[in-house]
Design an enzyme around this catalytic site. Structure first.
Site, PDB file in Angstrom:
ATOM      1  N   THR A   1       0.880  -1.173   0.000  1.00 40.24           N
ATOM      2  CA  THR A   1       0.000   0.000   0.000  1.00 40.24           C
ATOM      3  C   THR A   1       0.917   1.222   0.000  1.00 40.24           C
ATOM      4  O   THR A   1       2.070   1.117   0.436  1.00 40.24           O
ATOM      5  CB  THR A   1      -0.869   0.047   1.269  1.00 40.24           C
TER       6      THR A   1
ATOM      7  N   GLU B   1      -5.503  -4.089  -0.655  1.00 38.50           N
ATOM      8  CA  GLU B   1      -5.798  -5.253   0.189  1.00 38.50           C
ATOM      9  C   GLU B   1      -6.860  -6.154  -0.428  1.00 38.50           C
ATOM     10  O   GLU B   1      -7.113  -7.252   0.046  1.00 38.50           O
ATOM     11  CB  GLU B   1      -6.278  -4.786   1.575  1.00 38.50           C
TER      12      GLU B   1
ATOM     13  N   LYS C   1     -15.376  16.910  10.444  1.00 33.22           N
ATOM     14  CA  LYS C   1     -16.329  16.856  11.551  1.00 33.22           C
ATOM     15  C   LYS C   1     -16.616  18.264  12.034  1.00 33.22           C
ATOM     16  O   LYS C   1     -15.839  18.852  12.791  1.00 33.22           O
ATOM     17  CB  LYS C   1     -15.764  16.006  12.692  1.00 33.22           C
TER      18      LYS C   1
ATOM     19  N   TRP D   1     -20.884  15.156  10.362  1.00 34.50           N
ATOM     20  CA  TRP D   1     -19.927  14.828   9.306  1.00 34.50           C
ATOM     21  C   TRP D   1     -20.225  15.544   7.989  1.00 34.50           C
ATOM     22  O   TRP D   1     -21.378  15.677   7.589  1.00 34.50           O
ATOM     23  CB  TRP D   1     -19.929  13.329   9.027  1.00 34.50           C
TER      24      TRP D   1
HETATM   25  P1  ADP Z   1      -3.405   3.688  -1.262  1.00 37.32           P
HETATM   26  O1  ADP Z   1      -3.824   4.836  -2.129  1.00 37.32           O
HETATM   27  O2  ADP Z   1      -3.654   3.895   0.205  1.00 37.32           O
HETATM   28  O3  ADP Z   1      -2.162   3.018  -1.649  1.00 37.32           O
HETATM   29  P2  ADP Z   1      -5.144   1.940  -2.660  1.00 37.32           P
HETATM   30  O4  ADP Z   1      -4.579   2.314  -3.943  1.00 37.32           O
HETATM   31  O5  ADP Z   1      -5.299   0.538  -2.280  1.00 37.32           O
HETATM   32  O6  ADP Z   1      -4.367   2.524  -1.503  1.00 37.32           O
HETATM   33  O7  ADP Z   1      -6.439   2.768  -2.482  1.00 37.32           O
HETATM   34  C1  ADP Z   1      -7.586   2.289  -1.850  1.00 37.32           C
HETATM   35  C2  ADP Z   1      -8.456   3.429  -1.437  1.00 37.32           C
HETATM   36  O8  ADP Z   1      -8.677   4.324  -2.516  1.00 37.32           O
HETATM   37  C3  ADP Z   1      -9.817   2.994  -1.007  1.00 37.32           C
HETATM   38  O9  ADP Z   1      -9.821   2.523   0.312  1.00 37.32           O
HETATM   39  C4  ADP Z   1     -10.607   4.278  -1.193  1.00 37.32           C
HETATM   40  O10 ADP Z   1     -10.445   5.147  -0.087  1.00 37.32           O
HETATM   41  C5  ADP Z   1      -9.966   4.900  -2.394  1.00 37.32           C
HETATM   42  N1  ADP Z   1     -10.753   4.600  -3.587  1.00 37.32           N
HETATM   43  C6  ADP Z   1     -10.544   3.652  -4.497  1.00 37.32           C
HETATM   44  N2  ADP Z   1     -11.481   3.699  -5.465  1.00 37.32           N
HETATM   45  C7  ADP Z   1     -12.324   4.698  -5.133  1.00 37.32           C
HETATM   46  C8  ADP Z   1     -13.517   5.241  -5.706  1.00 37.32           C
HETATM   47  N3  ADP Z   1     -14.027   4.786  -6.837  1.00 37.32           N
HETATM   48  N4  ADP Z   1     -14.114   6.261  -5.065  1.00 37.32           N
HETATM   49  C9  ADP Z   1     -13.619   6.760  -3.906  1.00 37.32           C
HETATM   50  N5  ADP Z   1     -12.507   6.292  -3.332  1.00 37.32           N
HETATM   51  C10 ADP Z   1     -11.862   5.274  -3.924  1.00 37.32           C
END
Ligand code: ADP
Length: 548
Positions: free
Chosen positions: A188, A333, A440, A445
């Site tokens: 991640t 994940e 918040k 929210w």
């Molecule tokens: P990171 O950016 O933390 O490395 P990921 O690429 O795995 O992790 O991103 C996952 C996160 O990206 C999700 O938990 C969510 O918050 C956000 N995300 C992914 N797709 C969408 C979407 N279509 N709309 C809003 N948020 C999204």
């Protein structure tokens, strides 16, 4: 109780190599096209790809790489990277794709944490490798994905990928592998804390490829020409390098040029029907096609995920260009696919407005994923489209543990995503926000995503981010940070007026800050942490009358 009756079916393990073996045998002449770093276009077939992946496997085995060892990649989307996907996993090693956009210190941390034996890299990353190599003493060798003639000048003793392949003939049988063994590793991006590794198995990868190919997911088929713009170092390009050989789709790789012009020309030249990537790349593509008055001749759908798809972008794709934007949600994940916003028969009969509202959401699950939203005390929340809570998921392609970390992240067998969402009566999920990005205000929210989506619907706004800003009375209030279109006028008050009637009054941001550009994370998302550091103490105008 009577013993259950066992089925009498073959136990064929679900292995990653079987995907490429299938494409090579049954879609042997289907093309894989790559824009190379050298800017020329490379073409070959699934059959050629499998042969070279086998040569790579032979080469890595000769170098002493064993089953279970990790092999890192630092590379753009291209045919050699695809060979690395299969030439490592095919004999039981683990393909560890590394995001080159991270800070070098983070990359070194990841390489060391993964304990990569070798790292394969595109020559664009030669200078980066020179920084990394001294910090990663356990890496036995750095292999430049090029031929001898193009080897970059480096302080690191790197070897040539093509020279390695040339020593082997590809006469190799993929060994049988237990499908529960590890195949791929992705970290991640670790916007907070150290990056964490998701270690996928052969089984989870193949099941995910099946799920991703389904008609109501990416809907891939042998009639498609698919362009993964999402990088192969970002959650396996959402599974496309596995789903395309499974379905026999033609694969087209964009290399490193992801600007609107390069993408448009590739889409037209290779008759792309399906493409996938984060919203920010589509902003560039849409700007290019609008400014040049051109149309798409074959493009049918764009899978948009990684960040929320702004409703204005969905409308532009559909109304102006006849292209379906399919909103998807997932995370590292989750391999990453969780939900997609395609409609069923009955939903497709509803009013245009209602259909649009559904498509704007992140969508319904794909078989293989189950989801629920939970409240503060862990209770499951109703699917009414209004009540929001933390989103939990489970399924065969969702992690059980992080790599080299014994503490289970699960709660009663479910993985808490850190996203806050609603689920409606149709089973359509809508991400309200990441829990840490929610604002918040006086105990209530506000969704930063909703505020941003409205801002980008304004014609003079190119990009917008909404963050919480300290407020003495309400604790937090929304602050909007905006990049204007260079040739259009926009004032703070104009933009704030644009919110009237679109959200309740107390959701309207207290102030607007105009900037030249917004920071993004290594995966192309708005870097909210950085924005909060810079603007979290912004002094809000005193005349604000918020009534909640
Ligand atoms: P990171 O950016 O933390 O490395 P990921 O690429 O795995 O992790 O991103 C996952 C996160 O990206 C999700 O938990 C969510 O918050 C956000 N995300 C992914 N797709 C969408 C979407 N279509 N709309 C809003 N948020 C999204």
């Amino acid at each position: 109780m009577k013993a259950p009756l066992h089925g009498k079916m073959m136990e064929v393990p679900l292995t990653v190599s079987s995907l490429l073996a299938h494409a090579s045998r049954h879609f042997g002449t289907t093309e894989i096209v790559s824009k190379r770093i050298e800017r020329d276009v490379h073409r070959y077939t699934y059959r050629d790809c499998e042969k070279r992946a086998k040569q790579l496997a032979q080469g890595l085995i000769a170098l002493g790489v064993e089953a279970g060892d990790r092999v890192g990649t630092l590379a753009w989307n291209g045919y050699r990277h695809l060979e690395a996907y299969y030439g490592t996993t095919g004999f039981g090693a683990v393909c560890h794709t590394i995001n080159p956009r991270l800070f070098p210190d983070q990359i070194a941390y990841i390489v060391n944490h993964a304990d990569d034996r070798y790292v394969l890299f595109d020559i664009t990353f030669a200078a980066l490798v020179d920084v990394l190599a001294p910090q990663c003493p356990n890496v036995r060798g750095w292999i430049a994905m090029t031929d001898e003639a193009h080897m970059p000048r480096m302080s690191t003793a790197a070897s040539s990928y093509e020279a390695l392949l040339a020593q082997h003939d590809g006469d190799f049988e993929w060994p049988a592998i237990d499908e529960r063994c590890a195949s791929n590793l992705c970290y991640t991006s670790g916007t907070t804390g150290n990056p964490k590794g998701a270690l996928y198995s052969h089984r989870s990868t193949v099941l995910h490829a099946y799920g991703a190919s389904l008609p109501d997911a990416m809907g891939l088929s042998a009639r498609d020409s698919v362009l993964p713009v999402v990088p192969m170092f970002h959650v396996n390009a959402w599974g496309i390098p596995h789903a395309a050989p499974l379905t026999g789709a033609k694969l087209v790789f964009p290399g490193k040029d992801l600007d609107g012009k390069s993408l448009y020309e590739l889409i037209e030249a290779e008759r792309i029907t399906c493409t996938a990537g984060v919203p920010s790349v589509w902003l560039g593509l849409l700007r290019y096609v609008k400014e040049n008055g051109v149309r798409f001749s074959t493009l049918d759908r764009v899978i948009v995920g990684g960040s929320a798809l702004p409703p204005a972008m969905l409308r532009t794709f559909k109304d102006d260009f006849g292209v379906e934007a399919v909103h998807g949600w997932g995370m590292t994940e989750m391999s990453p696919l969780g939900t997609l916003s395609t409609l069923n028969c009955e939903q497709a009969q509803r009013s245009a407005d209602e259909q649009r509202r559904l498509r704007e959401k992140q969508g319904h699950v794909v078989y293989g994923v189950d989801m629920k939203t939970v409240g503060a005390s862990g209770q499951a929340l109703p699917w009414d489209g209004v009540t929001f809570g933390e989103l939990y998921v489970r399924g065969p392609w969702i992690i059980d543990r992080y790599f080299r970390n014994d503490v289970s992240p699960l709660v009663d067998g479910w993985f808490p995503t850190g996203d806050v969402a609603t689920i409606d009566n149709d089973g359509f999920m809508r991400i309200v926000d990441r829990s840490k990005d929610l604002i918040k205000s006086g105990g209530e929210w506000i969704s930063s995503i909703d505020i941003e989506n409205i801002a980008v619907a304004h014609p003079a706004v190119a990009e917008a981010a909404c963050i919480a800003c300290f407020h003495p009375k309400w604790t937090e209030r929304p602050l909007l940070i905006v990049v204007k279109h260079p040739d259009l006028d926009l004032s703070r008050d104009d933009l704030l007026r644009f919110y009237e009637g679109k959200v309740v009054r107390w959701w309207i941001p207290d102030d607007v800050v105009f900037v030249d550009e917004l920071p993004h994370t290594a995966t192309g998302k708005l870097h909210k942490l950085k924005l909060r550091e810079r603007f979290g103490d912004h002094i809000l105008p005193p005349d604000q009358k918020v009534e909640q």
